[in-house]
Motif scaffolding. Structure first.
Motif, mmCIF file in Angstrom:
data_model
loop_
_atom_site.group_PDB
_atom_site.id
_atom_site.type_symbol
_atom_site.label_atom_id
_atom_site.label_comp_id
_atom_site.label_asym_id
_atom_site.label_seq_id
_atom_site.Cartn_x
_atom_site.Cartn_y
_atom_site.Cartn_z
ATOM 1 N N LYS A 100 -5.281 -3.779 -2.375
ATOM 2 C CA LYS A 100 -4.277 -2.992 -1.639
ATOM 3 C C LYS A 100 -3.748 -1.947 -2.652
ATOM 4 C CE LYS A 100 -3.513 -3.186 1.811
ATOM 5 N NZ LYS A 100 -4.361 -2.821 3.153
ATOM 6 N N ARG B 108 -12.337 10.553 -6.776
ATOM 7 C CA ARG B 108 -11.426 9.285 -6.932
ATOM 8 C C ARG B 108 -11.992 8.735 -8.326
ATOM 9 N NH1 ARG B 108 -13.715 3.827 -4.807
ATOM 10 N NH2 ARG B 108 -12.979 3.326 -7.205
ATOM 11 N N ASP C 124 -7.133 6.368 -2.675
ATOM 12 C CA ASP C 124 -6.799 7.194 -1.460
ATOM 13 C C ASP C 124 -5.917 8.271 -1.634
ATOM 14 O OD1 ASP C 124 -8.229 5.249 0.058
ATOM 15 O OD2 ASP C 124 -6.689 4.656 1.227
ATOM 16 N N GLN C 125 -5.124 8.094 -2.593
ATOM 17 C CA GLN C 125 -3.990 9.181 -2.945
ATOM 18 C C GLN C 125 -4.975 10.295 -3.675
ATOM 19 O OE1 GLN C 125 -0.993 9.545 -6.660
ATOM 20 N NE2 GLN C 125 0.028 8.832 -5.023
ATOM 21 N N ARG D 109 -8.031 10.720 -3.489
ATOM 22 C CA ARG D 109 -9.124 11.345 -2.586
ATOM 23 C C ARG D 109 -8.376 12.451 -1.693
ATOM 24 N NH1 ARG D 109 -12.059 5.795 -0.794
ATOM 25 N NH2 ARG D 109 -14.032 6.197 -1.931
ATOM 26 N N GLU D 110 -7.345 12.096 -1.037
ATOM 27 C CA GLU D 110 -6.282 13.046 -0.215
ATOM 28 C C GLU D 110 -5.961 14.226 -1.270
ATOM 29 O OE1 GLU D 110 -3.273 10.694 1.199
ATOM 30 O OE2 GLU D 110 -4.482 9.328 2.198
ATOM 31 N N LYS E 184 1.502 4.214 -3.084
ATOM 32 C CA LYS E 184 1.034 5.528 -2.725
ATOM 33 C C LYS E 184 2.310 6.443 -2.991
ATOM 34 C CE LYS E 184 -1.818 7.386 0.042
ATOM 35 N NZ LYS E 184 -2.110 7.838 1.304
ATOM 36 N N TYR F 241 0.911 -1.123 -0.226
ATOM 37 C CA TYR F 241 -0.018 -0.079 0.198
ATOM 38 C C TYR F 241 0.891 1.137 0.048
ATOM 39 C CZ TYR F 241 -3.556 3.133 1.620
ATOM 40 O OH TYR F 241 -4.124 4.629 1.800
ATOM 41 N N ASP G 176 -6.679 0.411 -3.523
ATOM 42 C CA ASP G 176 -7.018 1.248 -2.337
ATOM 43 C C ASP G 176 -5.994 2.445 -2.340
ATOM 44 O OD1 ASP G 176 -9.111 -0.464 -1.483
ATOM 45 O OD2 ASP G 176 -7.976 -1.374 0.014
ATOM 46 N N ALA G 177 -4.788 1.960 -2.513
ATOM 47 C CA ALA G 177 -3.458 3.266 -2.477
ATOM 48 C C ALA G 177 -4.002 4.069 -3.636
ATOM 49 C CB ALA G 177 -2.264 2.268 -2.478
#
Length: 499
Positions: A114, A130, A121-122, A124-125, A80, A76, A117-118
């Protein structure tokens, strides 16, 4: 000058040297043979050409990161670290395939999640949004390969497996995979310098692949699209140039013949040959191998008889005995190559092969044997300068470990995968999960798309719907290769995994 980068071409077990030779001839650098793969370096043009022109590659991957990971959290965090805005944005879709050979990571799906998700999430942040996942038709395909703690994340430049040429309109039971067929022909050394015969031709795969090799035509002519066409840096003009380049094609002055006892197979082969636009080079007729007679012209036979596995005959051993008899008495002065699985079948042929090549057909560890047919006795043949085994064949036969230790000829590899490719069974050497996904649904309106591409200036308009296989030379002349139809499911990965 275009930047050079690392690339990986996947293939089937046993075809790695053939693929390496193809890549070298294509201009690849740093060519290194691995297990079910060949690594090399090249630029964007070479990557496009590798997808379009290679006969024995299943897919072409572009690694973007190598790293070590001992846990899912490590995977993960490493994923990222990549700046995903180089490859994706929130309006694009993506999918991740994973193949795992590791005590730590037991399930490929878990690794895929995984990675996803990474990436999500990147975004989204950074943006509050997304990109979405698309299993059927993603804009970007990623490939994650894990061997113990060594991880490689790659962009999949091919998309659908390259063995799905696009010319196969119809099929018969257990047809031969196109990449395997091409590999067999290239292994034989045939380049179109004699007539070519498959007396048990089935749906015609060996016939069509032989014609493509003899005429030096790119297998990609029949495909609709490649994954790299959706990449942000896709160079449409460069790919148009490659697609329309006929400079390497050559005339074929001999002929290709296919025969089969089954009229359904004959009709299927005729349809496929027509779809490939090769009817002038290939003749297919219904004929029992028992009726085969000495050809008038110098010829080669390459054939894949029934093994008694997916396809059998009422008298399997009798069929092989008949094959040997026909070759001995009606194929003098020529070479014949036979791919089969059972030792007792080869025994019934009753001829001494000059070379035996281990080759996998799906999960079956087969042999590809060459028989040099000569008239009269061996002693007389040699005294007249005849050569039964070339120096290269002697070298290959003398190699140690050409077959697995404690190999049982009839041994089947443990099958833990589904039949992803439909026409060739997957095979594994380790436990791992591979999840076949349904192939992309193609958009309709082919006729409209083809009309848009028919500018008489000779350019080929890039389109995700290249279904008609029309190609234009610089004078604007239309070259039609038939309307290919792609079938099957999407597949995976590199090195020890399988499509």
């Amino acid at each position: 000058m275009e930047q050079s980068f690392e690339l990986i071409a996947k293939t089937f077990m046993g075809l790695e040297p053939v693929l390496a030779k193809e890549l070298t001839q294509l201009g690849a650098n740093d060519v290194k043979i691995g297990r079910r793969m060949v690594s090399f370096t090249g630029d964007k043009e070479l990557m496009y050409r590798a997808n379009f022109q290679l006969h024995t590659a299943i897919r072409i991957l572009k690694p973007i990161r190598h790293f070590k990971a001992k846990s899912a959290d490590d995977v993960y965090e490493e994923i990222k670290k990549i700046d995903w805005t180089q490859y994706l944005d929130t309006d694009k879709t993506f999918a991740v395939d994973a193949v795992v050979f590791s005590e730590e990571f037991r399930h490929s799906k878990f690794v895929s999640y995984k990675v996803k998700d990474a990436i999500v999430d990147q975004f989204r942040e950074k943006t509050g949004k997304r990109p979405n996942i698309s299993v059927a038709n993603p804009d970007i395909r990623l490939n994650m390969h894990v061997a113990e703690d060594l991880c490689t994340l790659s962009l999949d430049s091919s998309g659908e497996s390259l063995h799905r040429r696009g010319y196969r309109q119809e099929s018969v039971e257990a047809p031969l995979n196109e990449v395997l067929a091409a590999g067999m022909i290239l292994m034989s050394g045939w380049q179109g310098d004699t007539d070519f015969i498959d007396p048990m031709c089935g749906s015609g795969t060996l016939l069509i692949e032989a014609a493509l090799i003899a005429k030096n035509m790119a297998p990609g002519l029949f495909r609709k699209e490649y994954a790299f066409e959706k990449w942000p840096d896709f160079d449409a003009d460069l790919f148009d140039k490659i697609y329309n380049d006929e400079s390497m094609e050559r005339p074929f002055t001999h002929h290709i013949y296919g025969y089969d006892i089954d009229i359904k197979a004959v009709n299927t082969a005729i349809i496929n040959v027509k779809a490939a636009g090769l009817s002038n080079d290939i003749t297919v007729k219904q004929q029992d191998f028992k009726s085969f007679t000495q050809p008038q012209e110098k010829s080669i036979i390459i054939t894949n008889p029934p093994y008694g596995e997916r396809i059998s005959t009422p008298d399997l051993l009798g069929t092989y005995k008949m094959i040997g008899e026909r070759l001995k008495h009606q194929f003098k002065g020529n070479d014949a190559w036979v791919l089969s699985y059972r030792e007792e079948c080869f025994d019934q042929i009753g001829l001494k092969p000059s070379i035996k090549i281990p080759l996998y057909n799906g999960s079956l560890e087969c042999e590809f044997r060459k028989y040099q047919m000569f008239d009269g006795k061996l002693k007389v043949f040699r005294s007249e300068g005849g050569v039964v085994k070339t120096d290269e064949e002697k070298r290959q036969m003398a190699e140690k470990h050409r077959f697995k230790k404690n190999r049982e000829f009839k041994q089947r590899l443990e099958e833990t995968e589904q039949n992803e490719e439909g026409d060739i069974r997957s095979f594994t050497f380790h436990r791992h999960d591979i999840n076949g996904e349904k192939r992309n649904e193609r958009r309709s309106h082919r006729d409209e798309d083809r009309e848009e591409r028919r500018d008489r200036k000779g350019s080929y308009k890039s389109s995700p719907n290249r279904g008609g296989h029309e190609r234009f030379d610089r004078s604007g002349k239309n070259r039609s290769f038939g309307k290919g139809k792609n079938f099957g499911k999407k597949s995976k990965s590199f090195n020890d995994d399988e499509d």
